[in-house]
Design an enzyme around this catalytic site. Structure first.
Site, PDB file in Angstrom:
ATOM      1  N   ASP A 139       5.952   4.645   4.892  1.00  0.00           N
ATOM      2  CA  ASP A 139       6.945   3.699   5.407  1.00  0.00           C
ATOM      3  C   ASP A 139       7.027   2.426   4.571  1.00  0.00           C
ATOM      4  OD1 ASP A 139       4.317   3.430   6.536  1.00  0.00           O
ATOM      5  OD2 ASP A 139       5.077   1.978   7.975  1.00  0.00           O
ATOM      6  N   HIS A 150      -7.338  -2.157   5.967  1.00  0.00           N
ATOM      7  CA  HIS A 150      -6.529  -1.040   6.452  1.00  0.00           C
ATOM      8  C   HIS A 150      -7.225   0.258   6.045  1.00  0.00           C
ATOM      9  CE1 HIS A 150      -3.022   0.585   8.279  1.00  0.00           C
ATOM     10  NE2 HIS A 150      -2.481   1.057   7.173  1.00  0.00           N
ATOM     11  N   HIS A 157       0.850  -1.190   0.000  1.00  0.00           N
ATOM     12  CA  HIS A 157       0.000   0.000   0.000  1.00  0.00           C
ATOM     13  C   HIS A 157       0.885   1.239   0.000  1.00  0.00           C
ATOM     14  CE1 HIS A 157       1.007  -0.529   4.229  1.00  0.00           C
ATOM     15  NE2 HIS A 157       0.493   0.654   4.535  1.00  0.00           N
ATOM     16  N   HIS A 189       1.324   3.934   2.032  1.00  0.00           N
ATOM     17  CA  HIS A 189       1.756   4.724   3.178  1.00  0.00           C
ATOM     18  C   HIS A 189       3.277   4.835   3.091  1.00  0.00           C
ATOM     19  CE1 HIS A 189      -2.069   4.126   5.828  1.00  0.00           C
ATOM     20  NE2 HIS A 189      -2.117   5.245   5.129  1.00  0.00           N
TER      21      HIS A 189
END
Length: 307
Positions: free
Chosen positions: A65, A139, A61, A63
């Site tokens: 990090d 998520h 995904h 994000h």
């Protein structure tokens, strides 16, 4: 060679000891980079894995990090003039993010990227050595976990081959055709072999507990799974769409996992022994608390016994 090379084990923020995410799976001829976070290029240098080694990149995904290392990694592919195509998989809903990351700065693109977004839950991709399957996780944004499954093979039984007088090139013919006709009797492959179970690898990052987690983990020889929080923060984990060490360990037990690798630890925890203690209360198998720049071998094959 089948092994996991851990580049980073932090979650939202890196720490002095833990880099942002990054994992390389060596699976025979496939070398897959999962979730390249910031600092991936430098971490690769420390492990000896090169950009030229990579055959595939998988992003769960968008994000930061899990993907902010993409620009540098993609540019490195061109800098090193990687001679083979490199496939890239990511949630299709994040195509705009991928495009921005791919061309985040000016560079001369020479590497051949084969962009193959994940467009549906359960999507399967044929790779060398098996099938890569993506499952939709739970998520805050579109997120997929990945599962690599090697097809079952067969193991020939020397004592049974000998009993039928089968040797040399005849063994290869029996494997290819599935049977041999000997002195008026047909000997089938099943009579002189047992199933050799294929190996399975699963990669599960940011998610709350859901059916897809179990589907990905089922019978995995090696499960790499986030355990952002400890059980004392179960409510916070659910709110943020993450797992605890206890939840990850229970998933592994209920799914028949052989080796469990916990990772993606919140920066709030400095002593990771607490994750091991919590997980061992729920999982009796081989447990690894991931550390940056370490290597985790895939367990040896399961061997079916002859009936």
């Amino acid at each position: 060679m089948r092994e996991l090379v851990v580049l980073g084990t932090a979650s939202q923020a890196p720490t002095r000891q833990r880099n942002h995410n990054g994992y390389v799976l060596r699976w025979d001829d496939e070398v897959i980079l999962f979730d390249p976070g910031e600092g991936t290029q430098r971490q690769l240098l420390h492990t000896g894995v090169t950009a030229t080694d990579l055959t595939r990149i998988c992003v769960t995904h968008f994000h930061g990090d899990h993907c902010l290392g993409l620009p540098g990694t993609i540019q490195r592919l061109s800098l090193d003039r990687v001679p083979h195509p490199v496939a890239v998989h990511f949630p299709a809903g994040g195509a705009e993010y991928f495009a921005r990351l791919r061309h985040a700065t000016s560079f001369h693109e020479t590497a051949e990227l084969v962009v193959e977004p994940i467009e549906a839950d359960g999507q399967r991709i044929t790779v060398r050595g098996g099938t890569l399957e993506a499952r939709r996780l739970r998520h805050s944004i579109e997120t997929y976990g990945y599962r690599l499954v090697e097809p079952d093979g067969c193991r020939m039984l020397p004592e049974r081959l000998s009993a039928y007088g089968i040797a040399g090139p005849a063994v290869g013919e029996l494997l290819r055709v599935g049977h041999l006709d000997l002195a008026g009797r047909r000997v089938t492959r099943d009579e002189v072999s047992v199933t050799r179970p294929g190996q399975r690898f699963a990669f599960v990052m940011d998610t709350a507990l859901c059916d897809a987690v179990y589907a990905l983990a089922e019978d995995a020889d090696l499960l790499v799974i986030e355990s952002t929080f400890l059980e004392s923060e179960t409510a916070l984990a659910a709110e943020a769409g993450h797992l605890t060490a206890a939840q990850a360990a229970r998933v592994a037990t209920e799914s028949g996992v052989r080796k469990l690798v916990l990772t993606h630890f919140s920066q709030r925890y400095s002593d990771l022994r607490r994750f091991a203690d919590e997980a061992r209360r729920h999982f009796a198998g081989d447990l690894v608390i991931a550390e940056d720049l370490t290597t985790v071998p895939v367990p040896p094959r399961r061997v079916a016994s002859a009936g």
